[in-house]
Write an enzyme that holds these catalytic residues in place. Structure first.
Site, PDB file in Angstrom:
ATOM      1  CB  SER A   5     -68.950  13.320 -47.394  1.00 46.71           C
ATOM      2  OG  SER A   5     -69.999  13.819 -48.196  1.00 46.71           O
ATOM      3  CD  GLU A  17     -71.655   6.961 -37.456  1.00 48.46           C
ATOM      4  OE1 GLU A  17     -70.720   6.288 -37.875  1.00 48.46           O
ATOM      5  OE2 GLU A  17     -72.570   7.377 -38.189  1.00 48.46           O
ATOM      6  CD  GLU A  49     -68.017  17.624 -49.717  1.00 50.20           C
ATOM      7  OE1 GLU A  49     -67.890  16.516 -49.148  1.00 50.20           O
ATOM      8  OE2 GLU A  49     -67.153  18.525 -49.632  1.00 50.20           O
ATOM      9  CD  GLN A  55     -70.941   1.739 -38.789  1.00 48.22           C
ATOM     10  OE1 GLN A  55     -69.864   2.314 -38.769  1.00 48.22           O
ATOM     11  NE2 GLN A  55     -72.090   2.375 -38.712  1.00 48.22           N
ATOM     12  N   GLY A  56     -70.640  -3.092 -40.335  1.00 50.45           N
ATOM     13  CA  GLY A  56     -70.676  -3.484 -41.747  1.00 50.45           C
ATOM     14  C   GLY A  56     -71.699  -2.672 -42.512  1.00 50.45           C
TER      15      GLY A  56
END
Lengths: 395, 377
Positions: free
Chosen positions: A380, A244, A382, A126-127
């Site tokens: 993240s 995902e 957060e 995955q880029g």
């Protein structure tokens, strides 16, 4: 309200258990249990076994060779695999790119790439992330400029998981720098053997080579490798992110991890008694188990909604936060259970065949450090809090 | 697997929520808090008429519910509105114990209970029993066809309003033995029974009770002599499911009030909810609220399970509830600022309900201790 599984779901669980008991090689489950380094051949082997059984692509439609399992079936499969210490299925082709190609790819792209994902001929990576584009992914700078029948790609991707094994990479690239960030991004498929691509390892704090930098210098990519329309890549990327996020709670990992900590704490002695009887340790262990019992139900509630077609929205963010908090707490308990034998850097000092301390001690500290990533990647925690607050405060 | 309410429970939830929204606003409730009796007889009668009490009893007991999820639905709504009427003590504990242990005559009282014309209270806890359910120092001595009770009972909720008390006393065994405990159904006007009543900080009233050679007919005993333990433990388990659900409901209200406040209260020229320091904490409250909801589902769904599994699930649920309820209560007050410190604001009462619920039948730490002991068993 009914907390039990249906007869069909129970039967399915039995079928999965039988398959794992029979077809999961002990060498592989031992490696997972002992957290030994997994090589490409290990991942390939499990991939091939699942493919032979027809269970490699739970979320794919049948027309593309998938199982079309519903969310509850997928959950049962993931849970049993975690209990059995099955290796993880490398997700980049199967759960990330596959659904994007199925929805947005051309017929040629679907026919060319999807069978090769199942067969294992292609290993995708995955880029997405770049040195300057982490949580703020849309600020990515790797650019692709049109030159006749090709794009010329220049820039750098990073945190490319298992990119060292990959022969293809799907990339988000900037094709229009003059519009709003999200509107100038395209989704490109790039052959890793193209001249101008360099993969450089990043060694993580636990000593593992899991992620990489991928550098692009004047890399020529045929235009037929553009997925969908130019500058619409952000839409496809967001679609990919929803896939995902399946199994985002990692309930199976936590259940297996908690069992492992309990085994450690029964063998490890503290003050002449098993550590598991130590009030401080027992309290922390019990508390995370209480959290996990509730989270398993939270997960099932969200899954059962998904099973009847309601897309999990902000709940996925909640599961990400809670699921990763719990996994990290379990990792911390395993490290503490190991006592002084958490300190030796086992893979270097003594090898896997002569472990020091209680079973599981050798990898407890590396696992603890490695899994700090859980609250950082995939948006993240957060970022997830921001999403929850933004959505819910309007409601 | 199915996490939807049945149609009947959905209707119960809807009608109860509507009733409480219309009839039980902050001003009404605060007036009830200040009243001498500590609850409203009219509200109680209307709740009975709505079928709320009947929902807490099984069909064979004359109700139309009685399962864990019935309790959860009712008490979540009572919790949302901060209801102080003694549904837990009168119906779940009092009525529930008669349903579990009573003979045919005693069971006749359940109809009165469901109709709203009877009040009960469980006089079980003692000044030094804290949260040990089997610790009963009060004695019961049988003399022919009478029994004499001696001892003290502590924080007996709803004692003054109760027509009858269910009093626990020990007929045999050591002070903390599960065997040897009996329950007695005693009218509150019997000689030898005295009580000192007081209001409670989160609403309702309770009393300290002295049993000074209280002599009653042996027929007042509920169930066989010395064998009340398993019924008592099962009923307290049901009460704990109800308490957990009530706390969940109160947490929902605290969270909703906080959301409203974060979006309307402006400081430094913008809604305070747009400050990340508060937004993130609010996001955590919402995440924990979903965990609390799952914990209540786990507890309610295992109420009929074997005692060990039932008690493990309840201990796990109430440990989690205790932790996240405190977080939501305290964070809600903090994010509201000064207004939440005033008695007339809804959140003040809700926070008290949340916090004091932790003091019934085992606080957060006690629940964790129980969970550990049951895990090792």
């Amino acid at each position: 309200m009914d907390l039990s599984y249906s007869a069909e779901e129970q039967a399915f669980r039995e079928e999965v258990r039988e398959f794992l008991a029979k077809d999961l090689p002990k060498e592989l489950s031992d490696k997972v249990k002992n957290r030994s380094d997994m090589g490409k051949e290990d991942f390939d082997r499990w991939h091939a076994i699942l493919n032979a059984r027809g269970w490699l692509a739970p979320n794919w439609p049948r027309e593309f060779g998938g199982c079309e399992w519903n969310a509850v079936q997928r959950h049962i499969f993931e849970e049993e695999c975690a209990y059995a210490n099955a290796p993880r299925v490398v997700p980049f082709g199967l759960t990330m790119l596959g659904p994007v190609l199925q929805k947005f790819g051309s017929k040629e792209q679907q026919e060319r790439f999807l069978p090769r994902i199942l067969s294992g001929e292609d290993w995708w990576c995955q880029g997405y992330s770049e040195p300057g584009a982490g949580s703020d992914l849309a600020s990515l700078k790797t650019k692709a400029e049109r030159d006749g029948d090709h794009y010329i790609v220049n820039g750098q991707k990073t945190w490319t998981t298992l990119g060292q094994f990959a022969n293809w990479i799907f990339c988000l690239v900037r094709t229009d720098p003059n519009v709003k960030q999200q509107e100038g991004i395209s989704f490109l498929l790039i052959d890793m053997n193209t001249p101008g691509i360099e993969v450089r390892p990043i060694i993580l704090l636990d000593g593992t080579h899991e992620v990489n930098e991928v550098w692009f210098t004047d890399v020529r990519v045929p235009v037929e490798n553009l997925v969908g329309e130019e500058n619409k890549g952000w839409t496809y990327a967001k679609y990919l992110l929803t896939h995902e996020r399946t199994n985002i709670a990692g309930v199976g990992f936590s259940l297996a991890g908690l069992d492992a900590v309990k085994r450690m704490a029964r063998s490890e002695m503290a003050g002449g008694r098993p550590l598991i009887e130590n009030p401080q340790f027992a309290a922390r262990l019990a508390q995370v188990e209480c959290d996990l019992m509730a989270m398993a139900t939270t997960n099932l509630r969200i899954i059962s909604k998904a099973a009847v077609g309601q897309a999990p929205g902000v709940e996925a963010s909640m599961l990400k936060i809670k699921g990763t908090d719990i996994r990290q707490e379990i990792n911390d308990l395993a490290r503490r259970a190991a006592g002084p034998y958490a300190m030796p850097f086992a893979s270097e000092a003594v090898g896997d065949n002569d472990p020091l301390g209680v079973e599981g001690a050798a990898k407890s500290a590396p696992a603890y450090f490695n899994n700090r990533k859980l609250s950082i990647f995939g948006g993240s925690n957060e970022v997830q809090r921001g999403i929850i607050a933004k959505v819910k405060m309007q409601g | 697997m199915n996490f939807d309410l049945t149609e009947e429970r959905q209707m119960l939830q809807d009608s109860l929520r509507r009733f409480l929204r219309d009839k039980y606003d902050t001003a009404t409730r605060n007036a009830i808090l200040d009243s001498d009796t500590g609850f409203s007889a009219e509200i109680w009668a209307e709740l009975a008429e709505l079928g709320v009490i009947g929902a807490l009893f099984s069909e064979e007991d004359g109700g139309f519910g009685g399962a864990g999820f019935d309790l959860a639905v009712v008490f979540e709504e009572l919790g949302r509105a901060g209801v102080v009427e003694p549904m837990l003590d009168s119906a779940v504990l009092g009525g529930g114990l008669i349903a579990a242990l009573g003979d045919d005559t005693q069971r006749g009282l359940i109809d009165e209970m469901i109709a709203g014309s009877l009040h009960l209270a469980l006089a079980h806890g003692e000044p030094s029993s804290r949260y040990d359910l089997s610790r009963v120092a009060t004695t019961a001595t049988e003399n022919g066809d009478t029994i004499t009770l001696s001892g003290r009972k502590a924080v007996v909720v709803n004692a003054e309003a109760a027509d009858m008390l269910i009093i626990s006393a020990r007929e045999s065994g050591d002070v903390a033995d599960e065997d040897g405990i009996s329950l007695f159904l005693v009218p509150t006007d019997f000689a030898g029974l005295s009580m000192r009543g007081y209001p409670m900080i989160a609403g309702g009233r309770a009393a300290e009770i002295v049993l000074d050679d209280l002599t009653i007919p042996a027929s007042f005993r509920l169930g066989p002599a010395g064998q009340a333990w398993s019924a008592l433990a099962a009923r307290v388990a049901a009460a704990e499911v109800a308490i957990a659900a009530e706390t969940l409901g109160a947490m929902e209200t605290a969270t909703e009030l906080t959301r409203g406040y974060l979006m309307t209260r402006k400081q430094f020229g913008r809604p305070i909810g747009t400050f990340q320091a508060l937004a993130f904490r609010f996001a955590d409250m919402l995440t924990e609220l979903e965990q609390a909801r799952s914990a209540v589902i786990n507890a309610a769904g295992h109420l009929q399970a074997d005692a060990r599994i039932r008690d493990m699930q309840i201990a796990a649920a109430r440990n989690l509830l205790g932790r996240v309820a405190r977080q939501i209560s305290e964070e809600s007050i903090q994010m509201h600022g000064g207004i939440a410190m005033t008695q007339e604001y809804e959140l003040a009462h809700i926070a008290k309900r949340i916090t004091m619920a932790d003091h019934r039948f085992g606080d957060t730490d006690t629940q964790l201790e129980r969970f550990i002991a049951l895990s090792a068993a």
